[in-house]
Write a protein that holds these residues in place. Structure first.
Motif, PDB file in Angstrom:
ATOM      1  N   PRO A 152       0.804  -1.224   0.000  1.00 24.58           N
ATOM      2  CA  PRO A 152       0.000   0.000   0.000  1.00 24.58           C
ATOM      3  C   PRO A 152       0.836   1.272   0.000  1.00 24.58           C
ATOM      4  O   PRO A 152       0.318   2.348  -0.310  1.00 24.58           O
ATOM      5  N   LEU A 153       2.143   1.168   0.335  1.00 27.27           N
ATOM      6  CA  LEU A 153       3.020   2.338   0.319  1.00 27.27           C
ATOM      7  C   LEU A 153       4.294   2.020  -0.449  1.00 27.27           C
ATOM      8  O   LEU A 153       4.982   1.044  -0.154  1.00 27.27           O
ATOM      9  N   PHE A 154       4.599   2.861  -1.432  1.00 30.49           N
ATOM     10  CA  PHE A 154       5.858   2.767  -2.167  1.00 30.49           C
ATOM     11  C   PHE A 154       6.751   3.921  -1.722  1.00 30.49           C
ATOM     12  O   PHE A 154       6.308   5.075  -1.676  1.00 30.49           O
ATOM     13  N   ILE A 155       7.985   3.595  -1.392  1.00 29.59           N
ATOM     14  CA  ILE A 155       8.977   4.608  -1.050  1.00 29.59           C
ATOM     15  C   ILE A 155      10.069   4.551  -2.107  1.00 29.59           C
ATOM     16  O   ILE A 155      10.702   3.504  -2.302  1.00 29.59           O
ATOM     17  N   ILE A 156      10.272   5.663  -2.789  1.00 31.05           N
ATOM     18  CA  ILE A 156      11.194   5.695  -3.925  1.00 31.05           C
ATOM     19  C   ILE A 156      12.194   6.818  -3.696  1.00 31.05           C
ATOM     20  O   ILE A 156      11.821   7.990  -3.626  1.00 31.05           O
ATOM     21  N   ASP A 157      13.469   6.456  -3.590  1.00 31.20           N
ATOM     22  CA  ASP A 157      14.526   7.408  -3.247  1.00 31.20           C
ATOM     23  C   ASP A 157      15.287   7.811  -4.506  1.00 31.20           C
ATOM     24  O   ASP A 157      15.985   7.004  -5.096  1.00 31.20           O
ATOM     25  N   GLU A 158      15.127   9.070  -4.925  1.00 29.05           N
ATOM     26  CA  GLU A 158      15.799   9.606  -6.115  1.00 29.05           C
ATOM     27  C   GLU A 158      15.704   8.625  -7.291  1.00 29.05           C
ATOM     28  O   GLU A 158      16.712   8.110  -7.776  1.00 29.05           O
ATOM     29  N   PRO A 159      14.494   8.361  -7.785  1.00 32.04           N
ATOM     30  CA  PRO A 159      14.300   7.263  -8.734  1.00 32.04           C
ATOM     31  C   PRO A 159      14.812   7.510 -10.144  1.00 32.04           C
ATOM     32  O   PRO A 159      14.963   6.564 -10.913  1.00 32.04           O
ATOM     33  N   PHE A 160      15.082   8.747 -10.510  1.00 33.28           N
ATOM     34  CA  PHE A 160      15.356   9.036 -11.911  1.00 33.28           C
ATOM     35  C   PHE A 160      16.835   9.047 -12.258  1.00 33.28           C
ATOM     36  O   PHE A 160      17.196   9.198 -13.421  1.00 33.28           O
ATOM     37  N   LEU A 161      17.700   8.891 -11.249  1.00 31.95           N
ATOM     38  CA  LEU A 161      19.131   8.853 -11.510  1.00 31.95           C
ATOM     39  C   LEU A 161      19.480   7.570 -12.270  1.00 31.95           C
ATOM     40  O   LEU A 161      19.224   6.470 -11.810  1.00 31.95           O
ATOM     41  N   GLY A 162      20.054   7.719 -13.440  1.00 28.02           N
ATOM     42  CA  GLY A 162      20.456   6.555 -14.226  1.00 28.02           C
ATOM     43  C   GLY A 162      19.413   6.026 -15.182  1.00 28.02           C
ATOM     44  O   GLY A 162      19.715   5.157 -16.005  1.00 28.02           O
ATOM     45  N   LEU A 163      18.161   6.518 -15.075  1.00 30.13           N
ATOM     46  CA  LEU A 163      17.112   6.050 -15.980  1.00 30.13           C
ATOM     47  C   LEU A 163      17.084   6.894 -17.256  1.00 30.13           C
ATOM     48  O   LEU A 163      17.253   8.118 -17.201  1.00 30.13           O
ATOM     49  N   ASP A 164      16.838   6.231 -18.385  1.00 27.26           N
ATOM     50  CA  ASP A 164      16.668   6.978 -19.626  1.00 27.26           C
ATOM     51  C   ASP A 164      15.295   7.644 -19.639  1.00 27.26           C
ATOM     52  O   ASP A 164      14.427   7.339 -18.815  1.00 27.26           O
ATOM     53  N   VAL A 165      15.090   8.549 -20.580  1.00 26.76           N
ATOM     54  CA  VAL A 165      13.861   9.349 -20.585  1.00 26.76           C
ATOM     55  C   VAL A 165      12.624   8.486 -20.792  1.00 26.76           C
ATOM     56  O   VAL A 165      11.547   8.782 -20.248  1.00 26.76           O
ATOM     57  N   VAL A 166      12.746   7.410 -21.548  1.00 26.10           N
ATOM     58  CA  VAL A 166      11.602   6.522 -21.768  1.00 26.10           C
ATOM     59  C   VAL A 166      11.246   5.802 -20.468  1.00 26.10           C
ATOM     60  O   VAL A 166      10.071   5.671 -20.113  1.00 26.10           O
ATOM     61  N   ALA A 167      12.262   5.335 -19.745  1.00 30.49           N
ATOM     62  CA  ALA A 167      12.017   4.639 -18.477  1.00 30.49           C
ATOM     63  C   ALA A 167      11.415   5.580 -17.439  1.00 30.49           C
ATOM     64  O   ALA A 167      10.549   5.171 -16.659  1.00 30.49           O
ATOM     65  N   VAL A 168      11.850   6.838 -17.423  1.00 28.14           N
ATOM     66  CA  VAL A 168      11.258   7.823 -16.512  1.00 28.14           C
ATOM     67  C   VAL A 168       9.776   7.989 -16.817  1.00 28.14           C
ATOM     68  O   VAL A 168       8.933   7.983 -15.909  1.00 28.14           O
ATOM     69  N   ARG A 169       9.453   8.116 -18.086  1.00 26.02           N
ATOM     70  CA  ARG A 169       8.044   8.251 -18.485  1.00 26.02           C
ATOM     71  C   ARG A 169       7.245   7.024 -18.080  1.00 26.02           C
ATOM     72  O   ARG A 169       6.129   7.146 -17.542  1.00 26.02           O
ATOM     73  N   ASP A 170       7.810   5.841 -18.286  1.00 31.72           N
ATOM     74  CA  ASP A 170       7.099   4.605 -17.950  1.00 31.72           C
ATOM     75  C   ASP A 170       6.893   4.476 -16.445  1.00 31.72           C
ATOM     76  O   ASP A 170       5.828   4.035 -15.987  1.00 31.72           O
ATOM     77  N   LEU A 171       7.903   4.861 -15.662  1.00 33.25           N
ATOM     78  CA  LEU A 171       7.772   4.805 -14.207  1.00 33.25           C
ATOM     79  C   LEU A 171       6.681   5.748 -13.715  1.00 33.25           C
ATOM     80  O   LEU A 171       5.856   5.371 -12.870  1.00 33.25           O
ATOM     81  N   LEU A 172       6.650   6.949 -14.235  1.00 37.63           N
ATOM     82  CA  LEU A 172       5.623   7.910 -13.826  1.00 37.63           C
ATOM     83  C   LEU A 172       4.231   7.417 -14.201  1.00 37.63           C
ATOM     84  O   LEU A 172       3.268   7.619 -13.448  1.00 37.63           O
ATOM     85  N   HIS A 173       4.117   6.743 -15.341  1.00 37.04           N
ATOM     86  CA  HIS A 173       2.822   6.177 -15.740  1.00 37.04           C
ATOM     87  C   HIS A 173       2.393   5.084 -14.769  1.00 37.04           C
ATOM     88  O   HIS A 173       1.214   5.019 -14.370  1.00 37.04           O
TER      89      HIS A 173
END
Length: 230
Positions: A152-173
């Protein structure tokens, strides 16, 4: 709901946090924002139970970390800033371990895993060991492991470091999809630009205290110095 009440803490005798108070409501994302050394990671380490509060309490859906740590931690999926993988396990085995740890229905979990592996272009890498993965691919493995759970709770610490722009978009979706089902998110970041359209609230830490908090729409007005620096 995650409730942090009068949390003070740090490392040994070093006090980093002082009287932290905020909540993360069901189906919302709170962005924990601040510059380096502001206390973001220390706060996360207290929330996931790696550090014990000196004062205050942390509750997740009414369960206190201090009184029932097992029931508390079962409710959390954590994606750290630096991926943590077992070098002797393949990607498939990492997923199997996650399913067992969270006592997931194996068929349901694998169906979800296959969708996530496709999204992050890891389908043909199930037999790979972590040594073959780049930093970004390791981060994607951590994301897949987290999102096969029903936490029920996701904790994500600085998630975008190292991710490509497509992966960032997919994670946010994926975050938006889970939020719609009632899942809560606590996400740390240096600046809020990337998550501005997806977060509901922000908590701005400065020198270990909550300097400002409120709706994301009010961030630029309440924290102009960080907007300028970002």
């Amino acid at each position: 709901m995650l409730e942090i009440k009068h949390l003070s803490g740090g490392y040994g005798q070093l006090k980093v946090l002082s009287d932290i108070n905020f909540t993360v409501a069901d189906g919302t994302m709170t962005a924990l924002v601040g510059l380096n050394g502001s206390g973001k990671s220390t706060t996360i380490n207290h929330v996931i139970g790696l550090l014990a509060p000196k004062t205050g309490e942390i509750l997740l859906n009414g369960v206190a970390l201090q009184t029932d740590p097992v029931a508390y931690k079962r409710q959390i999926a954590y994606i750290p800033e630096q991926p943590v993988l077992y070098e002797e396990l393949t990607l498939r085995e990492h997923l199997e371990v996650t399913m067992k740890a969270y006592t997931l229905d194996r068929d349901v979990a694998w169906a979800r895993a296959e969708q996530l592996l496709t999204i992050f272009r890891l389908t043909n890498k199930l037999e790979w060991f972590p040594t073959h993965f780049s930093k970004g691919m390791r981060q994607k493995v951590m994301i897949v492991m987290a999102f096969i759970t029903d936490a029920p709770l996701f904790i994500i610490d600085e998630p975008f470091l190292g991710l490509d722009v497509v992966a960032v978009r997919d994670l946010l979706h994926l975050i938006d999809e889970r939020k719609a089902t009632g899942t809560s998110f606590l996400l740390t970041t240096h600046v809020i630009d990337t998550v501005e359209a997806h977060a509901d609230h922000f908590v701005y830490l400065k020198d270990g205290v909550v300097d400002q908090q409120g709706a994301v729409a009010d961030f630029a007005r309440l924290v102009p110095e960080l907007v300028e620096e970002g």
